[in-house]
Design an enzyme around this catalytic site. Structure first.
Site, PDB file in Angstrom:
ATOM      1  N   MET A   1       0.854  -1.192   0.000  1.00 25.78           N
ATOM      2  CA  MET A   1       0.000   0.000   0.000  1.00 25.78           C
ATOM      3  C   MET A   1       0.887   1.239   0.000  1.00 25.78           C
ATOM      4  O   MET A   1       2.098   1.147  -0.151  1.00 25.78           O
ATOM      5  CB  MET A   1      -0.954  -0.052   1.190  1.00 25.78           C
ATOM      6  CG  MET A   1      -2.003  -1.147   1.044  1.00 25.78           C
ATOM      7  SD  MET A   1      -3.114  -1.226   2.447  1.00 25.78           S
ATOM      8  CE  MET A   1      -2.008  -1.793   3.746  1.00 25.78           C
TER       9      MET A   1
ATOM     10  N   ARG B   1      -6.134 -47.652  -0.754  1.00 24.60           N
ATOM     11  CA  ARG B   1      -6.961 -47.733  -1.954  1.00 24.60           C
ATOM     12  C   ARG B   1      -6.692 -49.063  -2.656  1.00 24.60           C
ATOM     13  O   ARG B   1      -5.626 -49.267  -3.206  1.00 24.60           O
ATOM     14  CB  ARG B   1      -6.655 -46.582  -2.899  1.00 24.60           C
ATOM     15  CG  ARG B   1      -6.824 -45.195  -2.310  1.00 24.60           C
ATOM     16  CD  ARG B   1      -6.352 -44.150  -3.327  1.00 24.60           C
ATOM     17  NE  ARG B   1      -6.436 -42.789  -2.843  1.00 24.60           N
ATOM     18  CZ  ARG B   1      -5.476 -42.164  -2.179  1.00 24.60           C
ATOM     19  NH1 ARG B   1      -4.332 -42.795  -1.898  1.00 24.60           N
ATOM     20  NH2 ARG B   1      -5.637 -40.920  -1.780  1.00 24.60           N
TER      21      ARG B   1
ATOM     22  N   ARG C   1     -10.116 -49.519   1.922  1.00 19.28           N
ATOM     23  CA  ARG C   1     -11.321 -49.153   1.183  1.00 19.28           C
ATOM     24  C   ARG C   1     -11.554 -50.151   0.059  1.00 19.28           C
ATOM     25  O   ARG C   1     -10.640 -50.432  -0.736  1.00 19.28           O
ATOM     26  CB  ARG C   1     -11.182 -47.742   0.597  1.00 19.28           C
ATOM     27  CG  ARG C   1     -12.437 -47.268  -0.121  1.00 19.28           C
ATOM     28  CD  ARG C   1     -12.266 -45.867  -0.688  1.00 19.28           C
ATOM     29  NE  ARG C   1     -11.373 -45.833  -1.841  1.00 19.28           N
ATOM     30  CZ  ARG C   1     -11.002 -44.720  -2.463  1.00 19.28           C
ATOM     31  NH1 ARG C   1     -11.424 -43.550  -2.021  1.00 19.28           N
ATOM     32  NH2 ARG C   1     -10.188 -44.762  -3.513  1.00 19.28           N
TER      33      ARG C   1
ATOM     34  N   GLU D   1     -18.881 -39.122   1.673  1.00 18.88           N
ATOM     35  CA  GLU D   1     -18.364 -38.318   0.570  1.00 18.88           C
ATOM     36  C   GLU D   1     -19.473 -37.797  -0.331  1.00 18.88           C
ATOM     37  O   GLU D   1     -19.196 -37.215  -1.384  1.00 18.88           O
ATOM     38  CB  GLU D   1     -17.347 -39.128  -0.250  1.00 18.88           C
ATOM     39  CG  GLU D   1     -17.817 -40.504  -0.630  1.00 18.88           C
ATOM     40  CD  GLU D   1     -16.692 -41.387  -1.164  1.00 18.88           C
ATOM     41  OE1 GLU D   1     -15.775 -40.848  -1.815  1.00 18.88           O
ATOM     42  OE2 GLU D   1     -16.741 -42.603  -0.926  1.00 18.88           O
TER      43      GLU D   1
ATOM     44  N   GLY E   1     -14.459 -38.473   2.972  1.00 21.12           N
ATOM     45  CA  GLY E   1     -13.724 -38.340   1.717  1.00 21.12           C
ATOM     46  C   GLY E   1     -13.964 -36.936   1.190  1.00 21.12           C
ATOM     47  O   GLY E   1     -14.872 -36.704   0.390  1.00 21.12           O
ATOM     48  N   THR E   2     -13.167 -35.990   1.661  1.00 20.96           N
ATOM     49  CA  THR E   2     -13.480 -34.587   1.398  1.00 20.96           C
ATOM     50  C   THR E   2     -13.232 -34.169  -0.042  1.00 20.96           C
ATOM     51  O   THR E   2     -13.754 -33.138  -0.480  1.00 20.96           O
ATOM     52  CB  THR E   2     -12.678 -33.676   2.345  1.00 20.96           C
ATOM     53  OG1 THR E   2     -11.290 -34.018   2.272  1.00 20.96           O
ATOM     54  CG2 THR E   2     -13.171 -33.834   3.776  1.00 20.96           C
ATOM     55  N   ASN E   3     -12.458 -34.941  -0.803  1.00 20.80           N
ATOM     56  CA  ASN E   3     -12.294 -34.605  -2.219  1.00 20.80           C
ATOM     57  C   ASN E   3     -13.636 -34.725  -2.936  1.00 20.80           C
ATOM     58  O   ASN E   3     -14.111 -33.788  -3.588  1.00 20.80           O
ATOM     59  CB  ASN E   3     -11.267 -35.521  -2.888  1.00 20.80           C
ATOM     60  CG  ASN E   3      -9.882 -35.376  -2.305  1.00 20.80           C
ATOM     61  OD1 ASN E   3      -9.600 -34.433  -1.576  1.00 20.80           O
ATOM     62  ND2 ASN E   3      -9.010 -36.319  -2.599  1.00 20.80           N
ATOM     63  N   ASP E   4     -14.272 -35.898  -2.819  1.00 21.48           N
ATOM     64  CA  ASP E   4     -15.571 -36.094  -3.468  1.00 21.48           C
ATOM     65  C   ASP E   4     -16.669 -35.279  -2.796  1.00 21.48           C
ATOM     66  O   ASP E   4     -17.585 -34.796  -3.464  1.00 21.48           O
ATOM     67  CB  ASP E   4     -15.948 -37.577  -3.460  1.00 21.48           C
ATOM     68  CG  ASP E   4     -15.428 -38.302  -4.696  1.00 21.48           C
ATOM     69  OD1 ASP E   4     -14.981 -37.621  -5.639  1.00 21.48           O
ATOM     70  OD2 ASP E   4     -15.458 -39.540  -4.723  1.00 21.48           O
TER      71      ASP E   4
ATOM     72  N   CYS F   1      -9.955 -38.670   5.194  1.00 21.33           N
ATOM     73  CA  CYS F   1      -8.869 -39.235   4.391  1.00 21.33           C
ATOM     74  C   CYS F   1      -8.698 -38.538   3.053  1.00 21.33           C
ATOM     75  O   CYS F   1      -7.943 -38.987   2.206  1.00 21.33           O
ATOM     76  CB  CYS F   1      -9.081 -40.740   4.174  1.00 21.33           C
ATOM     77  SG  CYS F   1     -10.629 -41.155   3.348  1.00 21.33           S
TER      78      CYS F   1
END
Length: 894
Positions: free
Chosen positions: A102, A570, A625, A758, A779-782, A845
């Site tokens: 600034m 996985r 999984r 998810e 499953g926070t991605n999906d 996860c």
């Protein structure tokens, strides 16, 4: 009535939200009795009111006038009076430090008459005209909107005409002429004259600083540093003191410890006969504080005493700006200093040893992002020969990239996926986009307190400053070192830890911190500081940290890095490579017997995989999984198959019958939105024998490990459940197979059965799903994709940059959890799941499990663990401990 203006004597550092960081710290130094030029602060509330309405808030002008009158009465001079003028600086001061982002206007109050009075009272005509030209230049660009390059070109032309190497080569007559040139340029560019009224100068300067909060570089910096857009900036109006009065004057920046390494001692730069902006701009090379001790031992001793006072008072590294005016020391600013990740760990550990802070406070002074940087590789310089050039190690790390010579080119190449190094004589705030895009910054001028150094350290970007051996020619887009020429696009390697630059791409080796996590062997210095922080984090953490791992090697590494189990294994990753043929056989099976034969061939392979992982994690939970992605992902690409068949037919050949069969299968399975199609639990419900094969492989691996004397703790996770009925049917099948293996082997096999949350529907019906699930794993991605309606693979490149620019996102929701939307679903699912099953184990996860800010959210949401990639386990461990602190973060050194 809202109050908008506070005298320095009225505030303190606890009012940083109202007075901004700079104003609060000026007030704190005033309270401590340090020599601070008097002044007052216009609050962030005034700025926010101005930004909301676009006009000066009611009562502000009257408050400023009253404070100015009090300042004038105490000083004995009036603003801009002709004979002996009081002059003011007007500086921004946001809640969080935003160096150079600034505006600042110095020497407010000077005009055609008062400049003559300043020359007379100071006895230094050159100084007076130098101060006036600075005001006209700053006011013209900042307040009146004239392109700063217009003034820079005029100054450069004058220096070239006079044969002057720098500003000191211009005399009073030159500078007086330059003032007239500047005023003419303002008139040409704006159609108005530079204002001679001191009151008008002050009013317009304050409003210009308010407006600079929404300037492009300030917005870019806030986005990069995750600073909220609605905070606003305070404005500090302060009596001018002058470092450009001659050889007994000067300005400097000092740190109570080395901000690059954390080593104790006084570090900084001093520039005789100069104003503060000359120091940070890097336009003249500075001298060290050791040189100041020889030039002015009295001021040096006073400075050292004040710095010791401030470090003990703030209990942290302090960054200090000071001016010496004809042998008198003035303290212009202090703040908790920005530091590199290495310095953060070292300083926190040393301050704890000194008893200034507790071990818990020391943990609050470091951060996972910094730890991640310390784990990055370093250069192996043993085989690369001599360095091309050396400079100051301003911000550590190792970076390789193509040399570029302006910000726009850095941004363009980085957007195309190229790694770049921004090379400049010195950087300015306008270079911020290029600095963000670059892997490293290299300058030929400036010290550890220059703009490049301060901003790069704050961002964690590799930086070498003041490499005087390199001659930067921005017009020709090259730099030279002796006979060596580096053109734009040539690859160079920048070592910010050693301050060295190498031609080409230097090889990399593991950092000392990474070697510590791999081996567990401690050593003095940085590694010991990191180890102590990790111990404190593990002691206080409530959240466990697990790892996402799909093979024994990753599992073993995760355990070495401190993982307390595997939160996501996985199983589909075990079907890749040579095993694709077996999956193809299962998919193409014409009848039950062929399907059983294919599944039977996969069974021992899966069992061996699980056995190796359970051995690596013996005694710790391993959450496995069941297969999640659509089966067509294991088949060849549909287009490739069609092209192969068409090509054969075009040649008059008979297509491969296997290709024809595969194309039919792929076409039959083709889905427009496969991530919303036949996958997850749905596969287990419609593909006979698939779940039974995987569960049997898990159970038999548990039996084998148990018979070998181990303590396997396998957990079975069902993906993509949206309805409790899906989980109930699949769980029945899982338990049938587990019982079958137990009976066949005589070894009891119990594997808890849970599910991934998810889908929004799963979160919204978590209470019912918990009746069938022994654990949840988000499953926070999906969950992010399905909540936002985003396909991550498509949208990030398509419009995320626009969303970030427009402020729709502060950060990508795939990097840091969206607390308002996805986070609300997580909290709801936790609450309803635990209401139905109080002992429900809950973790996460997705990739957010290793993101520092998201880890804090999961702690407060009541999860039991986070799971992340093995290399992010140390970061998650550190943040899990920090999340448990009463107030995370300690001093803010952004």
């Amino acid at each position: 009535m809202v109050r908008y203006v506070y005298d320095f004597a009225e505030g303190g550092r606890d009012l940083a939200g109202l007075l901004g960081g700079k104003g609060a710290n000026l007030a704190e130094m005033t309270r401590l009795g340090l020599p601070v030029p008097p002044g007052f602060t216009v609050t962030t509330e005034a700025c926010r009111a101005f930004l909301r309405t676009g006009s000066e808030p009611d009562g502000l002008a009257e408050e400023i006038s009253a404070r100015l009158l009090a300042l004038e009465n105490a000083d004995g001079r009036k603003l801009g009076q002709p004979d002996d003028p009081l002059l003011l600086s007007v500086r921004s001061g946001a809640r969080f430090s935003m160096p150079g982002m600034m505006e600042t206007i110095l020497d407010i109050g000077l005009g055609d008459d008062s400049v003559l009075g300043l020359a007379k009272v100071s006895g230094n005509e050159r100084f007076a005209w130098d101060s006036y030209r600075r005001l006209v230049q700053m006011f013209g660009s900042t307040v009146m909107g004239v392109d700063s390059g217009v003034f820079e070109r005029a100054l450069s032309d004058l220096k070239r005409t006079r044969g002057a190497a720098d500003d000191l080569g211009l005399d009073a007559t030159d500078l007086a002429g330059l003032v007239e040139t500047y005023k003419a340029l303002i008139r040409r560019e704006t159609g108005e004259d530079f204002p001679q009224s001191p009151d008008e100068q002050l009013r317009r300067a304050v409003l210009a600083v308010f407006e600079s909060w929404n300037g492009e570089r300030a917005r870019i910096y806030r986005r990069r540093e995750h600073i909220a857009d609605d905070l606003g900036t305070a404005v500090n109006v302060q009596t001018m003191v002058f470092g450009n009065l001659g050889s007994d004057s000067g300005s400097g920046v000092a740190f109570t410890r080395d901000p690059a390494t954390g080593r104790p001692g006084l570090y900084g730069d001093y520039l005789p006969n100069a104003q503060g902006e000359d120091v940070v701009a890097g336009i003249r090379n500075t001298v060290s504080l050791t040189d100041l001790e020889e030039l002015d031992p009295v001021s040096y001793a006073q400075l050292r005493g004040h710095m010791e006072t401030l470090e003990r008072h703030y209990r942290d590294l302090c960054d200090i700006e000071f001016t010496i005016e004809r042998g008198r020391l003035w303290m212009l600013q202090t703040r908790v200093g920005k530091r590199t990740a290495e310095a953060a760990f070292a300083i926190a550990s040393e301050l704890a040893d000194e008893g200034l802070i507790s071990p818990a406070e020391a943990l609050g002074r470091v951060a996972g992002d910094g730890l991640a940087r310390l784990m990055f590789p370093r250069f192996d310089t043993s085989g690369v020969g001599e360095a091309l050039a050396h400079g100051l190690p301003a911000s550590p790390g190792a970076a390789v990239g193509a040399a570029v010579f302006d910000s726009a080119e850095a941004v363009r190449r980085a957007a195309a996926g190229e790694q770049v190094v921004l090379v400049r004589q010195e950087t300015t705030p306008d270079d911020l986009p290029g600095m963000i895009a670059a892997q490293a910054v290299l300058t030929s001028r400036g010290g550890k307190t220059s703009h490049a150094a301060v901003v790069a350290r704050g961002m964690g970007t590799v930086c070498v400053c003041g490499a005087e051996e390199i001659a930067v020619d921005t017009a020709a887009r090259r730099f030279t070192v002796g006979d060596t020429v580096v053109e734009e696009g040539d690859v160079i390697s920048v070592d910010g830890s050693e301050g060295a630059v190498y031609p080409g791409a230097a090889p990399l080796v593991d950092s000392a911190v990474m070697q510590y996590f791999e081996s567990g062997e401690r050593s003095a210095g940085l590694v010991e500081s990191v180890a102590r922080a990790m111990e404190e984090a593990d002691r206080g953490a409530r959240l466990e940290v697990r790892a996402n791992a799909d093979n024994p090697e990753d599992a073993a590494r995760a355990r070495r890095f401190g993982a307390r189990g595997i939160g996501l294994c996985r199983t589909e990753h075990m079907f890749l490579g040579e095993r694709r043929k077996l999956v193809e056989a299962m998919i193409l099976a014409r009848d039950e017997s062929e399907r059983k034969e294919a599944l039977g061939a996969l069974l021992p392979l899966q069992r061996a995989d699980f056995a190796g992982i359970l051995e690596a994690m013996d005694g710790l939970p391993v959450t496995i999984r069941l297969i999640d992605p659509p089966l067509h992902e294991f088949l060849p690409d549909r287009t490739d198959l069609a092209v192969r068949i068409a090509a054969a037919e075009a040649r008059g050949d008979r297509p491969d019958p296997h290709d024809v069969e595969l194309l039919a299968a792929v076409s039959r399975m083709h889905e427009e939105n496969p991530m919303l199609g036949l996958r997850g639990v749905r596969l287990g419900l419609v593909v006979p024998g698939l779940v039974a094969m995987q569960v049997r492989a898990i159970a038999e691996a548990v039996v084998a490990r148990t018979r070998a004397g181990g303590s396997p703790e396998a957990e079975i996770m069902v993906p993509l459940v949206g309805a409790v009925e899906e989980l109930r049917i699949e769980r029945t099948e899982v338990e049938r197979v587990l019982a079958e293996v137990s009976e066949e082997t005589g070894v009891p096999v119990h594997c808890p059965v849970g599910t991934m949350i998810e889908l929004p529907r799963a979160a919204l019906t978590a209470g019912r799903i918990a009746e069938e699930a022994e654990f949840f794993s988000f499953g926070t991605n999906d969950l992010t994709q399905t909540t936002w309606g985003f396909s991550r693979d498509d949208v990030e490149a398509a419009f995320f940059s626009a969303y970030l620019d427009k402020g729709i996102f502060a950060t990508s929701p795939f990097e840091t959890l969206d607390r308002d939307g996805v986070g609300r679903l997580v909290r709801l699912a936790v609450d309803e799941g635990r209401a139905a099953r109080p002992d429900l184990k809950i973790g996460v996860c997705g990739e957010h499990g290793g993101d520092p800010e998201s880890v804090h959210f999961f702690h407060h949401a009541g999860l039991d663990y986070v799971s992340c990639s093995p290399f992010r386990v140390p970061v998650a461990r550190l943040e899990a401990g920090r999340a448990a602190l009463p107030e995370t973060g300690g001093s803010d050194s952004r």
